[in-house]
Design an enzyme around this catalytic site. Structure first.
Site, short mmCIF file in Angstrom:
data_model
loop_
_atom_site.label_atom_id
_atom_site.label_comp_id
_atom_site.label_asym_id
_atom_site.label_seq_id
_atom_site.Cartn_x
_atom_site.Cartn_y
_atom_site.Cartn_z
N LYS A 11 -57.12 -29.22 1.18
CA LYS A 11 -55.87 -29.04 0.44
C LYS A 11 -55.57 -27.55 0.46
O LYS A 11 -56.38 -26.75 -0.02
CB LYS A 11 -56.02 -29.57 -0.99
CG LYS A 11 -54.72 -29.59 -1.77
CD LYS A 11 -54.84 -30.29 -3.11
CE LYS A 11 -53.48 -30.33 -3.78
NZ LYS A 11 -53.50 -31.01 -5.09
N THR A 57 -55.45 -35.98 -5.30
CA THR A 57 -55.47 -35.08 -4.15
C THR A 57 -56.37 -33.85 -4.35
O THR A 57 -56.84 -33.28 -3.37
CB THR A 57 -54.05 -34.59 -3.81
OG1 THR A 57 -53.51 -33.92 -4.96
CG2 THR A 57 -53.17 -35.73 -3.39
N ASP A 58 -56.61 -33.46 -5.61
CA ASP A 58 -57.30 -32.18 -5.84
C ASP A 58 -58.63 -32.09 -5.09
O ASP A 58 -58.95 -31.05 -4.50
CB ASP A 58 -57.55 -31.95 -7.33
CG ASP A 58 -56.28 -31.58 -8.09
OD1 ASP A 58 -55.20 -31.67 -7.48
OD2 ASP A 58 -56.38 -31.21 -9.27
N THR A 77 -52.58 -39.60 -8.75
CA THR A 77 -51.14 -39.89 -8.80
C THR A 77 -50.75 -41.10 -7.95
O THR A 77 -49.91 -41.89 -8.35
CB THR A 77 -50.38 -38.63 -8.31
OG1 THR A 77 -50.75 -37.56 -9.16
CG2 THR A 77 -48.89 -38.81 -8.36
N1 GLU Z 1 -55.23 -33.59 -10.52
C1 GLU Z 1 -55.26 -34.99 -10.40
C2 GLU Z 1 -56.14 -35.48 -9.26
O1 GLU Z 1 -56.42 -34.79 -8.31
C3 GLU Z 1 -53.89 -35.65 -10.31
C4 GLU Z 1 -53.04 -35.12 -9.18
C5 GLU Z 1 -53.15 -35.90 -7.91
O2 GLU Z 1 -53.33 -37.10 -7.88
O3 GLU Z 1 -53.05 -35.26 -6.89
O4 GLU Z 1 -56.58 -36.59 -9.37
#
Ligand code: GLU
Length: 450
Positions: free
Chosen positions: A261, A183-184, A107
């Protein structure tokens, strides 16, 4: 006297030199936007330099005098995602004082096309500067897209590539590196980079965003600005920078091996585990408040680089009723981390209960066939202690590794992959897994209450 504007005689693709104190930047002029001059350097990177930092602008060659920027700079427009760009020599391209932004996706590195609603990755310095003009106030930057994928699609092979890219940026003399990341799985990558890049001469900061840029509550701006401040600071370690609370006043900088996380949507989803965060960052005041000790810039002039990794390692989450046959499925693996209950337990059934489904025999069979089995606490906070209950003592007896360790299951998984990339012998693997290498095991587990 700093420059107040770019002379009108300078047009796109003119080759110019910018004199900023001791530093010289040479490249093809792209545009002047949000008070910053965007240049395409000869190595294919774009960089943005604030007008107020430029003492002098010199024309080297008019655009019409050379065929095109592409002819002089072969990488212009030819760099695709994942392609390697050559690092620029430190002085010639003036990288000595810029922060390198490497994007892996997620994101934070996206922008929304309002007509279609589609999300595109931000790839270039000029795009980053137009999204976040404040960047130019902090430091000259250069940017490159290494991958453009969701972080759940990353594999240990991607970590290896990322580590190599960072090494190249460091070789080119950057002030620090910022990694834009989904972030995942950002805490897996931060752990992997912590083992692969030791004795860092400059900061390496991972940053993500929980909310996309089209939402008023997006955390991308505050997180990115804070990460850049961290990359410019003297905190020369692998760290992860995200919102400290749900408010928009500060970010926390967490050690790469001691962070997780812990919320699916909150902007303060990441918490330091069993350790205080390294620092609190106040982006509006451009202030960094240290919260714990850290490796300082300048103390380690030589990077220790080792990105060997064995991805044939799994993670097993213990739970009531877990089928013993599930454990057998790991026979093809070189190692597994068991996220055990409490102090690090699985069912051992010392009381011979009729309904119990002990898995200790299956774990022993794995260990006997040379699969390394490491215990980590699924409680996340706290440490493994295999000396309190009989279950723990039985697990220790069969050769389960990890007694006394306060790493998270995710960091233990990444560490086991990295250790097994180098060692095969049980005694050596046990010793390395139970010895602190990159801050992943602490003597005393400390917490921040917020
Ligand atoms: N789930 C995706 C990722 O971890 C998009 C959400 C985000 O950027 O946190 O890349």
């Amino acid at each position: 006297m700093p420059l107040d504007k770019v002379p009108e005689t300078i047009v796109e693709k003119d080759i110019i030199r910018l004199v900023c104190g001791e530093t010289r930047y040479e490249g093809a002029f792209i545009q002047c936007k949000n008070g910053a001059v965007i240049l395409k350097l000869s190595n294919g990177y774009n960089t943005g330099i604030l007008l107020s930092h430029i003492d002098n602008l010199q024309l080297i060659e008019k655009a019409i005098e050379h065929n095109s920027a592409r002819a002089i700079h072969p990488q212009v427009n030819s760099k695709k995602n994942g392609e390697k760009g050559k690092p620029a020599p430190k002085d010639a391209a003036g990288n000595g004082n810029s922060i390198s932004i490497l994007s892996s996706g997620g994101t934070i590195s996206s922008r929304v096309e309002y007509t279609t609603g589609a999300v595109f990755p931000v790839l270039d310095v000029d795009e980053l500067l137009s999204e976040f003009p404040e960047i130019a106030q902090i430091s000259p930057i250069r940017a490159k897209s290494v991958f453009s994928i969701l972080s759940e699609d990353l594999t240990p092979k991607h970590w290896q590539v990322l580590a190599e890219e960072i090494r190249e940026e460091i070789k080119s003399g950057c002030t620090g590196v910022v990694i834009l990341h989904g972030t995942d799985t950002m805490h897996y990558t931060s752990a992997a980079l912590s083992f692969m890049l030791q004795k860092l001469p400059v900061p390496v900061v991972l940053v993500g965003a929980q909310r996309s840029p089209d939402r008023g509550s997006s955390d991308n701006r505050q997180n990115l600005i804070s990460a850049l401040l961290a990359a410019k600071s003297d905190i020369a370690t692998v760290s992860l920078c995200m919102h400290s609370t749900v408010n928009d006043d500060s970010c926390l900088l967490h050690l790469g091996t001691k962070v997780r996380k812990l919320h699916s949507s909150r902007r303060d989803a990441f918490k330091s585990v069993n350790r205080l965060p390294i620092a609190k960052i106040f982006p509006k005041e451009k202030r960094i408040e240290p919260l714990s000790s850290y490796d300082k810039r300048g103390n380690s002039p030589e990077l220790e680089f080792d990105n060997k990794i064995n991805g044939n390692v799994g993670l097993l989450y213990a739970h009531p009723g877990i089928k013993p046959q599930l454990v057998d499925k790991f026979a093809d693996y070189d190692g597994i981390v068991v996220a055990g209950t409490g102090f690090g337990h699985v069912s051992t059934n010392p009381s011979n209960d009729k309904l119990a489904l002990p898995v200790i025999g299956n774990l022993k069979a794995l260990i006997d066939s040379d699969v390394k089995v490491v215990m980590a606490p699924q409680t996340i906070f706290g440490r493994v202690n295999l000396n309190v209950y009989s279950a723990g003592r039985l697990l220790k007896e069969i050769g389960v590794i990890g007694d006394g360790c306060d790493f998270t299951p995710e960091t233990a998984l990444v560490k086991l992959m990295w250790v097994l990339g180098h060692e095969k012998k049980y005694a050596k693997v046990k010793k390395e897994m139970e010895t602190n290498i990159a801050g992943e095991i602490t003597e005393r587990s400390l917490l921040i209450d917020e």
